[in-house]
Design a protein around this motif. Structure first.
Motif, mmCIF file in Angstrom:
data_model
loop_
_atom_site.group_PDB
_atom_site.id
_atom_site.type_symbol
_atom_site.label_atom_id
_atom_site.label_comp_id
_atom_site.label_asym_id
_atom_site.label_seq_id
_atom_site.Cartn_x
_atom_site.Cartn_y
_atom_site.Cartn_z
ATOM 1 N N LYS A 79 -21.723 2.894 26.006
ATOM 2 C CA LYS A 79 -20.758 3.173 27.072
ATOM 3 C C LYS A 79 -20.600 4.675 27.327
ATOM 4 O O LYS A 79 -20.643 5.130 28.465
ATOM 5 N N THR A 80 -20.398 5.441 26.243
ATOM 6 C CA THR A 80 -20.188 6.882 26.415
ATOM 7 C C THR A 80 -21.457 7.566 26.912
ATOM 8 O O THR A 80 -21.402 8.474 27.741
ATOM 9 N N THR A 81 -22.599 7.104 26.445
ATOM 10 C CA THR A 81 -23.868 7.669 26.927
ATOM 11 C C THR A 81 -23.992 7.454 28.438
ATOM 12 O O THR A 81 -24.355 8.372 29.180
ATOM 13 N N GLU B 87 -18.764 -3.369 22.598
ATOM 14 C CA GLU B 87 -18.376 -2.904 21.264
ATOM 15 C C GLU B 87 -18.806 -1.463 21.057
ATOM 16 O O GLU B 87 -19.648 -0.947 21.806
HETATM 17 N N1 LIG Z 1 -26.862 12.533 21.091
HETATM 18 C C1 LIG Z 1 -27.299 11.408 20.505
HETATM 19 N N2 LIG Z 1 -28.412 11.409 19.739
HETATM 20 C C2 LIG Z 1 -28.872 10.285 19.166
HETATM 21 N N3 LIG Z 1 -28.288 9.082 19.290
HETATM 22 C C3 LIG Z 1 -27.174 9.013 20.015
HETATM 23 C C4 LIG Z 1 -26.614 10.158 20.663
HETATM 24 N N4 LIG Z 1 -25.484 9.777 21.344
HETATM 25 C C5 LIG Z 1 -25.359 8.458 21.118
HETATM 26 N N5 LIG Z 1 -26.363 7.990 20.335
HETATM 27 C C6 LIG Z 1 -26.546 6.583 19.894
HETATM 28 O O1 LIG Z 1 -26.572 5.771 21.048
HETATM 29 C C7 LIG Z 1 -25.887 4.549 20.822
HETATM 30 C C8 LIG Z 1 -24.786 4.384 21.862
HETATM 31 O O2 LIG Z 1 -23.757 5.324 21.609
HETATM 32 P P1 LIG Z 1 -22.501 5.508 22.556
HETATM 33 O O3 LIG Z 1 -22.983 5.712 23.941
HETATM 34 O O4 LIG Z 1 -21.646 6.575 21.981
HETATM 35 O O5 LIG Z 1 -21.792 4.085 22.436
HETATM 36 P P2 LIG Z 1 -20.280 3.647 22.725
HETATM 37 O O6 LIG Z 1 -19.629 4.702 23.549
HETATM 38 O O7 LIG Z 1 -20.402 2.330 23.416
HETATM 39 O O8 LIG Z 1 -19.630 3.492 21.370
HETATM 40 C C9 LIG Z 1 -25.393 4.598 19.395
HETATM 41 O O9 LIG Z 1 -26.312 3.931 18.582
HETATM 42 C C10 LIG Z 1 -25.374 6.076 19.081
HETATM 43 O O10 LIG Z 1 -25.555 6.295 17.718
#
Ligand SMILES: Nc1ncnc2c1ncn2[C@@H]1O[C@H](COP(=O)(O)OP(=O)(O)O)[C@@H](O)[C@H]1O
Ligand SMILES: [Mg+2]
Length: 267
Positions: free
Chosen positions: A50-52, A45
């Motif tokens: 995933k993007t991280t 979800e």
């Molecule tokens: N640069 C950042 N700083 C702080 N929190 C982050 C950052 N990038 C992502 N997050 C947090 O890490 C979690 C995972 O995000 P993300 O990898 O974008 O998930 P998805 O791609 O699965 O939607 C989320 O709670 C998001 O808010």
């Protein structure tokens, strides 16, 4: 048959953002093996990390702990030259195909830059042939598009151009992060079929990131299910989807019949 070699792997990879009460563990202790020529889906979800993880695989974010190995070796990404070399082998397409490009560049420039990026010195005739081939690979006509700006294209056309670029750059690994989530259902199946064609053409490893388990089942050999930064289940797509073990996977799959109905309508 010999199992293809592991190309990209992770050992206990973790990413923590922020400090103190703002601390957020986005990716928590994940391990994986992605093989040559394999299509792997990472399904979870929104907010599951995933993007991280994709950004760490691309070397755009560093791991807080754990290690990512490319061809069995730790990656060296310190210098600009190191990163440039790595990015010859690993490329990405994103949710919003318009975000990756200068809006003032015409389609032709966007394609010609792929030839430049590879340092190829080719005759004008050969360059035109490469650009035309790449467009026809994604069922677009170079002659009709070359003089257009990105904003004159639809989302589906723009995403197909991104795939044409990947076809020209032929990296060993493609990370496709929700590449179909901003385009209409009809173009969606076309994009997925083009990912399958890319693998056929170049034996590319494709890491397909999606929140949609139906799409993952359609394209992938292997599925990793991600919940709150962790892989809760992984395996061959058939096993994970037809015989899910984890409650979170079961919950995701309970939406699938609905997805298939939409798909049948869309195709
Ligand atoms: N640069 C950042 N700083 C702080 N929190 C982050 C950052 N990038 C992502 N997050 C947090 O890490 C979690 C995972 O995000 P993300 O990898 O974008 O998930 P998805 O791609 O699965 O939607 C989320 O709670 C998001 O808010
Ligand atoms: Mg994301």
């Amino acid at each position: 048959m010999k199992r293809p070699d592991v190309l990209l792997s992770g050992k206990n990879v973790t990413k923590v953002f922020g400090y103190g009460k703002n601390k957020k563990t986005a990716v928590h202790d994940v391990s994986f093996d992605f093989h040559e020529g394999e299509i792997v889906s990472i399904v979870g979800e929104s907010g599951s990390g995933k993007t991280t993880l994709a950004k760490m695989l691309l070397g755009l974010l560093s791991e807080t702990s754990g290690e990512i190995l490319y061809k069995g070796q730790p990656r060296s990404l310190k210098s600009h030259a190191d990163r440039k070399k790595y990015w010859k082998d690993i490329q990405a397409i994103f949710q919003d195909p318009f975000s990756s490009f200068n809006v003032f560049y015409k389609v032709e420039r966007l394609l010609r830059d792929c030839i430049k990026l590879q340092g190829l010195k080719l005759s004008e005739e050969k360059q035109l042939e490469m650009m035309k081939d790449a467009c026809s690979f994604v069922n677009l006509k170079f002659e009709e598009l070359h003089n257009k700006y990105p904003f004159e294209l639809s989302g589906g056309q723009m995403q197909r151009l991104m795939i044409a670029r990947i076809f020209m750059l032929h990296p060993k690994i493609l990370i496709a992060d929700e590449p179909t989530s901003m385009i209409d259902a009809c173009s969606r199946s076309t994009i997925l079929d083009m990912l399958l064609k890319l693998r056929e053409a170049n034996n590319m490893t494709i890491i397909f990131i999606t929140h949609d388990v139906g799409l993952a089942y359609y394209v992938s050999d292997t599925i990793y299910i991600m919940e709150k930064g962790q892989f809760v289940e992984s395996g061959p797509a058939d096993e994970v989807i037809l015989n899910p073990q984890h409650p979170y996977t079961k919950q995701l799959i309970s939406d699938v019949p609905k997805i298939h109905e939409e798909w049948n309508l869309a195709i």
